[in-house]
Design an enzyme around this catalytic site. Sequence first.
Site, PDB file in Angstrom:
ATOM      1  N   LYS A   1       0.864  -1.194   0.000  1.00  0.00           N
ATOM      2  CA  LYS A   1       0.000   0.000   0.000  1.00  0.00           C
ATOM      3  C   LYS A   1       0.886   1.226   0.000  1.00  0.00           C
ATOM      4  CE  LYS A   1      -4.520   0.660   0.215  1.00  0.00           C
ATOM      5  NZ  LYS A   1      -5.537  -0.348  -0.127  1.00  0.00           N
TER       6      LYS A   1
HETATM    7  N1  GLU Z   1      -6.996  -0.103  -3.507  1.00  0.00           N
HETATM    8  C1  GLU Z   1      -7.760  -1.270  -3.834  1.00  0.00           C
HETATM    9  C2  GLU Z   1      -7.873  -2.195  -2.640  1.00  0.00           C
HETATM   10  O1  GLU Z   1      -7.773  -1.769  -1.512  1.00  0.00           O
HETATM   11  C3  GLU Z   1      -7.253  -1.972  -5.103  1.00  0.00           C
HETATM   12  C4  GLU Z   1      -5.867  -2.491  -5.055  1.00  0.00           C
HETATM   13  C5  GLU Z   1      -5.343  -2.989  -6.394  1.00  0.00           C
HETATM   14  O2  GLU Z   1      -6.113  -3.072  -7.333  1.00  0.00           O
HETATM   15  O3  GLU Z   1      -4.150  -3.279  -6.467  1.00  0.00           O
HETATM   16  O4  GLU Z   1      -8.133  -3.362  -2.768  1.00  0.00           O
END
Ligand code: GLU
Length: 417
Positions: free
Chosen positions: A106
């Site tokens: 993240k």
């Molecule tokens: N931000 C989204 C999540 O929390 C998508 C993450 C992604 O597609 O890599 O799942």
Amino acid sequence: MSTHVDILEMARQQLAVAAEYLELDSGLHSVLANPQKRLIVNFPVVMDSGAVQVFEGYRVQHNASRGPTKGGIRYHPDVDVNETSALAMWMTWKCAVVNIPYGGAKGAVKVDTKQLSKRELEKLTRRFVTEINSMLGERRDIPAPDIGTNAQVMAWIMDTFSMQAGHTVPGVVTGKPIELGGSEGRVEATGRGVVVALEEAARTRGLDLGNARVVVQGFGNVGATAAKIAEEAGAKVVGVSDALGGIYNPNGLPIREIFQRYAGREGGIGEYPDAQKVSNQELLELDCDVLIPAAISAQITADNADRIKAGIIVEGANGPTTMEADQILSDKGTLIVPDILANAGGVIVSYFEWVQDLQNFFWEESEVNIKLTKIMRASYQAVDSAMRAHKTDMRTAALVIGVKRVADATTRRGIFP
Ligand code: GLU
């Protein structure tokens, strides 16, 4: 994101519950409790006024045992490195629960994007990506959108990384515009997956979705799409909210119209006239069958859990329910479809986007949606079976599946050197 809930501690406690079920060795447990890499950057941006402003940002890679790390980039004024680490850990379990070949990551920048011009947003993005560039790569770590970021931000990330690589690298980021190697269906994927999870939950609970009253907290990409698709599936959406507050009409709200006319406007969806205004907290406690928290973390806590009336909660957001609230709700018989399963549709279609980019071969939207639905249903059913087999709640069952896959991969690979 909440001031009183330590999100990383919450993620670690969830892991501890799964570790106990799996009788994980304490060394392995501590490998999984800590992110592999965390980078904190402070970087300057020359604002439109000419003044220099310094921003703090992070990229956290939690575990890469099952493949390159994957996870969104969030722009929000309340982020910190510990919350980003918790979100990275949840990405690891999420990718493992739906069995796609990624670890979790993240990123975040502490910023209120409402205060930035488009030019400032672009400069902030390009400088942030340059600062974390060494962590990224199509085989290394692949960002995506999250709260406060969108396809345009992903386009700038792709361009900045590509400029430094000396060639175009579409697979370094997902959630891109279609014309730059984005996937059909990616924008709607998380919301669509939430509704597939809801359909499965309704089936197991004997709830007819055609007669169900649904409340959605959050009208960003996930909440608005989930509300629209739930409405298409026949449900009556009686309450929705955005950051400014909520609206309620027991006869149902016209979601498509609210989305087209009021979403993203200065006054927010609260300007829709034919509804009663409620606060975001009141919204959670409305009389309904299904609650979809799709905003930020720690919304359902020990303070309000006993007043929540929905029989089914489908978590569109990451970490909306604290562990104390989990306990109160499961004692009441509420079914909580946990975030690491319910909102996995986004990263599933991110995986499809990445595969399409690596192959330079693109799919039609119907193919994307069929494959997404298939993975969501199969994953839901696997978690549901594990829940019954272990006689536990759905979150624990999902964690047991996800953590076991990561623990097995970590053990099989062994420890270098
Ligand atoms: N931000 C989204 C999540 O929390 C998508 C993450 C992604 O597609 O890599 O799942």
